[in-house]
Scaffold this active site. Structure first.
Site, short mmCIF file in Angstrom:
data_model
loop_
_atom_site.label_atom_id
_atom_site.label_comp_id
_atom_site.label_asym_id
_atom_site.label_seq_id
_atom_site.Cartn_x
_atom_site.Cartn_y
_atom_site.Cartn_z
N MET A 1 4.84 9.80 27.15
CA MET A 1 4.54 10.67 26.02
C MET A 1 5.51 11.83 26.01
O MET A 1 6.03 12.22 27.04
CB MET A 1 3.11 11.20 26.13
CG MET A 1 2.66 11.95 24.87
SD MET A 1 1.17 12.89 25.17
CE MET A 1 1.82 14.20 26.19
N CYS A 2 5.71 12.41 24.83
CA CYS A 2 6.69 13.47 24.70
C CYS A 2 6.25 14.51 23.69
O CYS A 2 5.38 14.27 22.86
CB CYS A 2 8.04 12.90 24.25
SG CYS A 2 8.67 11.63 25.34
N GLY A 3 6.91 15.66 23.76
CA GLY A 3 6.87 16.65 22.70
C GLY A 3 8.17 16.53 21.94
O GLY A 3 9.25 16.66 22.52
N HIS A 52 11.05 16.69 24.79
CA HIS A 52 10.45 17.10 26.07
C HIS A 52 9.60 15.94 26.58
O HIS A 52 8.61 15.56 25.97
CB HIS A 52 9.62 18.37 25.88
CG HIS A 52 10.37 19.44 25.16
ND1 HIS A 52 11.13 20.38 25.82
CD2 HIS A 52 10.54 19.68 23.83
CE1 HIS A 52 11.71 21.17 24.93
NE2 HIS A 52 11.37 20.77 23.71
N ASN A 76 7.65 9.58 20.58
CA ASN A 76 6.44 9.97 21.30
C ASN A 76 5.45 8.82 21.16
O ASN A 76 4.69 8.75 20.20
CB ASN A 76 5.84 11.25 20.72
CG ASN A 76 4.51 11.60 21.37
OD1 ASN A 76 4.25 11.26 22.51
ND2 ASN A 76 3.65 12.28 20.62
#
Length: 620
Positions: A1-3, A52, A76
């Site tokens: 998962m990411c920002g 991120h 994401n």
């Protein structure tokens, strides 16, 4: 998962990324961060990309990804099916590799139509000067947008930040009804933004997921944005089948004799039908596979330390209700027995109980407050904290009972029942400091209650019984399973009974269709922002594409029978599956909403309606 985040400006100015937004993005992706700026020579637009990463599988791959052509990709999501991803491969890289080979719109759409799993993405295709973005069919990953008329900019991000008193350029959730494309070359010439939409449609059907004109109200937050259907009439193919809306002329009357209080033994007669038993086993199989997919890929050992067998890799938001019990039972099938499983159980401080004492002066009874040191004990996570009556909420009681059932099913596993106790002072502090930013742009009393409950639960900080002693404990699991989607598909809410009484099976079918259609805007974006704030990933087995297709293919009376009492008729099919899995008392627990089971609703104004705008979410 990411920002993930992208800022596009079609003027000579370059918009800066707000520090609060950047801070929220970094908490979602604590393992690595990267930024890329794109300014194509000869064209008056600028793109800023920020990624991120929370490392979950394969090699740690920094984002944004960029290829030799100059294409840029932010992802994401998780690929659980549809595209082949090896156990040591990074799914963001796999998806990007496919996109880099695309030469047409239809090829791009075919990739996102194929992916099974939650996702939100941003893709800049340099040759065409086009920016693509969107969310999966159910909207299981958050994506927000904000248009600024003054700076002539648009910002896309996983999570925003609430700024009180600012009417200009407010955040909104990107609707999950479509994937979107902006021709940045054209936008820079027009000095405005034109959004081209590519809606979802069900396979072999003219039925569209929803009418975009009702869902998108762009005019209320920007005068420089227009929305138009793509000229080619292209669309994405929905990953699930449409809901079975068959209504029989009449149904056979139930021949089962039930007591006033349903017990798990009352489920057994329903399993005597071979047809029904087959459907129950099909549900168990498809749901078990959905859970397996969501817990099978730990981070690669080549880039991360192998997790200790004493630390849980998977946690479950756990009330002891049927949804969380089913997830725990199925997770037990697929997680090696030497690995613990964290069961996260949240409770909000009840008002201190009253007792009567006789005073010396008057010899009369006066009411005084009992003086339990709830707040101090809860903050310390001491051995006695979980036993105090002020945290003995309904979900704590059913959670402990559920723990005992899980221990009976598999006594060799370590089940970490994490008692997460929240005082009113801590609730108010964290709501103002953090949670209000994550719930935003949603703003109702219900969003506040559920958002706060999920934030504290998924943080996983509380006390657990370790070596026969209650000790402070914080879950290290990156994967958090949640049961959302079960009630929406299996008529689990009280409003489903109301609708059934008013409009029969036809009304119930319409209600269920609406529930699944609005789950992206009502629940999932918010929950993704909330859980992701802890550097953890929310996973929703009940919304696995295969699970949804299976349940949608069944007529409504196979899933629920609302002529039966509470604790039995709603989610009947799931209760029968629970019984086949060996669950007992939890299989017939009536539905209790998280805000009531955790008692957060009791801490605030009891006269509020769930749909009211919540003033507590507005930062002062």
């Amino acid at each position: 998962m990411c920002g993930i985040c992208c800022v596009v400006n079609v003027s000579n100015l370059q918009s800066a990324l707000d520090k609060a937004v950047l801070g929220n993005l970094k908490k979602r992706g604590p393992n690595c961060s990267r930024e890329v700026t794109k300014a194509v020579a000869g064209f008056n637009y600028h793109c800023f990309f920020s990624g991120h990463v929370l490392h979950m599988r394969g090699l740690l791959t920094p984002q944004p990804l960029e290829d030799e052509k100059g294409n840029v990709f932010l992802w994401n999501g998780e690929v659980f099916g549809g595209l082949k991803v090896g156990s040591e491969e990074n799914d963001a890289q796999v998806v990007f590799d496919h996109l880099s080979k695309c030469t047409s719109e239809s090829e791009i759409l075919s990739i996102f139509s194929a992916v099974q799993g939650p996702w939100a993405f941003i893709y800049f295709q340099v040759d065409s000067h086009c920016l693509w973005f969107g969310r999966d069919f159910f909207g299981r990953r958050s994506l927000l947008w904000k248009f600024d008329d003054v700076e002539k900019s648009v910002m896309l991000t996983s999570v925003g930040a609430l700024v009180v008193g600012t009417e200009h350029g407010q955040w909104q959730e990107v609707p999950a009804s479509a994937v979107y494309k902006m021709d940045l070359k054209a936008c820079s010439l027009l000095d405005s933004f034109v959004l081209m939409t590519y809606p979802w449609k069900y396979p072999s059907s003219k039925l569209q997921k929803s009418d975009l004109t009702h869902e998108l109200r762009l005019e209320k937050f920007s005068s420089s944005v227009s929305l138009t259907m793509n000229a080619s009439g292209l669309f994405l193919t929905a990953p699930v089948v449409p809901l079975n809306i068959t209504i029989p002329a009449c149904l056979p009357e139930s021949k089962h004799t039930l007591g006033t209080q349903p017990s798990f033994e009352d489920l057994q007669p329903f399993l005597q039908s071979d047809k029904r038993k087959k459907i129950v086993h099909q549900l168990v199989d498809v749901l078990s596979e959905a859970v397996r997919r969501r817990i099978q890929y730990p981070p690669s050992k080549t880039v991360a330390t192998c997790p200790s067998v004493n630390k849980a890799n998977v946690a479950i938001l756990f009330s002891g209700g049927i949804d969380s019990m089913i997830l725990a039972t199925l997770a037990d099938r697929h997680i090696p027995v030497e690995h613990p499983i964290d069961l996260l159980n949240v409770a909000f401080q009840l008002k201190k109980p009253k007792k009567k004492v006789l005073t010396k002066n008057t010899k009369k009874c006066k009411t005084v407050l009992n003086s339990h040191p709830c707040q101090e004990e809860a903050k310390l996570g001491s051995a006695e904290a979980g036993d105090f009556e002020c945290f003995n909420v309904p979900d704590r009681i059913t959670g402990r009972a559920g723990l005992q059932e899980m221990q009976d099913i598999n006594p060799t596993r370590t089940w970490n029942f994490v008692e997460i106790n929240v005082t009113q002072d801590e609730l108010q502090e964290m709501r103002q400091k953090t949670i209000s930013h994550l719930v935003y742009p949603l703003e109702t009393v219900l969003d506040d209650s559920i958002g706060c409950a999920v934030w504290f639960a998924s943080r996983g900080t509380g006390a657990a019984l370790l070596n026969n002693e209650m000790k402070e404990y914080t879950s290290t699991a990156k994967v958090v399973l949640t049961g959302i989607g079960a009630d929406e598909q299996l008529a689990g809410y009280s409003r489903h009974r109301v609708r059934y009484k008013m409009s029969g099976l036809e009304g119930l079918v319409n209600e269920l269709e609406m529930e699944l259609g609005r789950i992206s805007s009502r629940n999932l974006g918010r929950d993704d922002r909330i859980i992701g704030d802890h550097g953890k990933e929310a996973r929703f087995p009940f919304l696995d594409e295969e699970v949804v297709s299976f349940l949608s293919s069944l007529p409504v009376w196979e899933k629920a029978d609302l002529t039966l009492p509470r604790g039995l008729g709603e989610k009947l099919l799931l209760r029968l599956a629970a019984r086949e899995l060996g669950l007992t008392a939890s299989a017939v627990l009536p539905k209790r909403a998280m805000q009531f089971g955790s008692r957060i609703a009791k801490m605030e104004n009891g006269n509020e309606k769930a749909s009211d705008k919540c003033n507590r979410l507005q930062r002062v």
